[in-house]
Design a protein around this motif. Structure first.
Motif: not given
Length: 331
Positions: A156-160, A275-287, A304-310, A324-326
């Motif tokens: 995702x980082x390489x794409x963005x 000045x809040x940082x941007x926070x990204x959490x990427x997870x493999x949903x095993x459980x 709050x959170x929003x799912x990053x799609x694409x 996997x969900x980010x």
């Protein structure tokens, strides 16, 4: 007209062969499961040409490649890989290839180790090479190997790349360093801080950062810090001063979710929302229960959170059937 069609067919064949060699190389250096290699293409080539030319080319891109001399995959993996090449060659009735047997002879008597190198080839050339443990769980931690969510976040980082360019980035639970090293090598952050809490993971992380030319001495914008989520202070976070925080595969144990959410709450509790940082959490949903519990605790903390799609570009080999969900967090 006929010559044109023949040329197009020849060009397509060359492209296919180049793609296959690349697939073998990428999979070999990342130590992918042997079943995932493009064996069918090799089998058809052997049957139709009765020549070991393609095997010779595969050897040059894998076991005989300079990257393998510097950062070899595990002895066992190389032995299994070479044995499979020999099996395919013999099944097709091709003449023996001396280089193939010579390569196997080198690893048959070699000593097995608990560590190995894995190299993840970058699209612009070069590779991220890491020392990883052969065992998935060792020394009481799972942080000594690269997990799928880290590979996804790196893709995702390489794409963005623009999302990281010029930013000050803090990575939580960096593990052996794949995501962060990829970002440092390809995305141009202004500063990058790797972090983890397990002593063995931190040592391996520092070694891998240095292995990839990102030593704290030669590259002062890169740092490695010990960070215990339960004990991290607002002062420590203020000194890091990240305007972007990322993490991959950190939501896997319900016992640590509470301390993770408390840390994320501190990160997102600066006086000014501007000045809040941007926070990204990427997870493999095993459980699903553990992952849902994480989101519920985020909600209770007012996060709050929003799912990053694409889709992301397929750069690294891993199991893409994994869930996997980010998500991006916000106040």
């Amino acid at each position: 007209m006929e010559n044109s069609e023949q040329n197009q067919a020849s060009d397509k064949k060359r492209v296919n062969k180049a793609d296959i060699l690349r697939d073998f190389q990428v999979s070999f250096f990342a130590m992918s499961r042997l079943l995932s290699f493009p064996w069918n293409f090799l089998e058809k080539d052997l049957e139709s040409h009765k020549s070991t030319d393609l095997i010779s080319d595969i050897l040059k891109q894998t076991c005989l490649h300079s990257l393998c001399q510097r950062f070899p995959p595990s002895v066992r993996f190389r032995r299994l890989f070479l044995s499979e090449l020999i099996r395919r060659q013999e099944a097709a009735g091709c003449d023996p290839l001396d280089e193939l047997y010579d390569a196997l002879a080198e690893v048959v008597g070699a000593e097995e180790t608990t560590e190995c190198y894995k190299s993840y080839l970058l699209p612009g050339g070069g590779a991220v090479s890491l020392v990883e443990n052969v065992a998935v769980i060792s020394e009481g931690t799972t942080g000594l190997v690269t997990w799928e969510a880290a590979l996804y976040l790196a893709e995702w980082a390489l794409d963005h790349r623009q999302a990281f360019a010029g930013r000050s980035v803090l990575e939580l639970g960096s593990g052996v360093g794949l995501t962060g090293i990829t970002i440092c090598r390809s995305c141009g952050p202004n500063r990058y801080v790797f972090s983890d809490c397990h002593a063995s993971v931190l040592q391996k992380l520092r070694n891998n950062v240095q292995l990839n030319g990102l030593t704290e001495r030669t590259c002062p914008t890169v740092g490695v810090e010990e960070m215990d989520w339960a004990g991290a202070t607002e002062e420590q976070l203020r000194q890091i001063g990240a305007d972007m925080v990322i993490a991959a595969d950190v939501v896997y144990d319900p016992d640590i979710v509470e301390s993770l959410v408390k840390l994320l709450s501190k990160i997102l509790s600066r006086p000014s929302p501007e000045v809040l940082p941007e926070v990204l959490i990427c997870s493999t949903i095993r459980n699903q229960e553990t992952y849902s519990g994480f989101k519920q605790q985020l909600e209770k903390a007012g996060i709050g959170h929003r799912v990053i799609t694409g889709a992301v570009s397929h750069v690294f080999p891993y199991n893409r059937a994994s869930a996997i969900e980010m998500i991006q967090l916000y106040r």
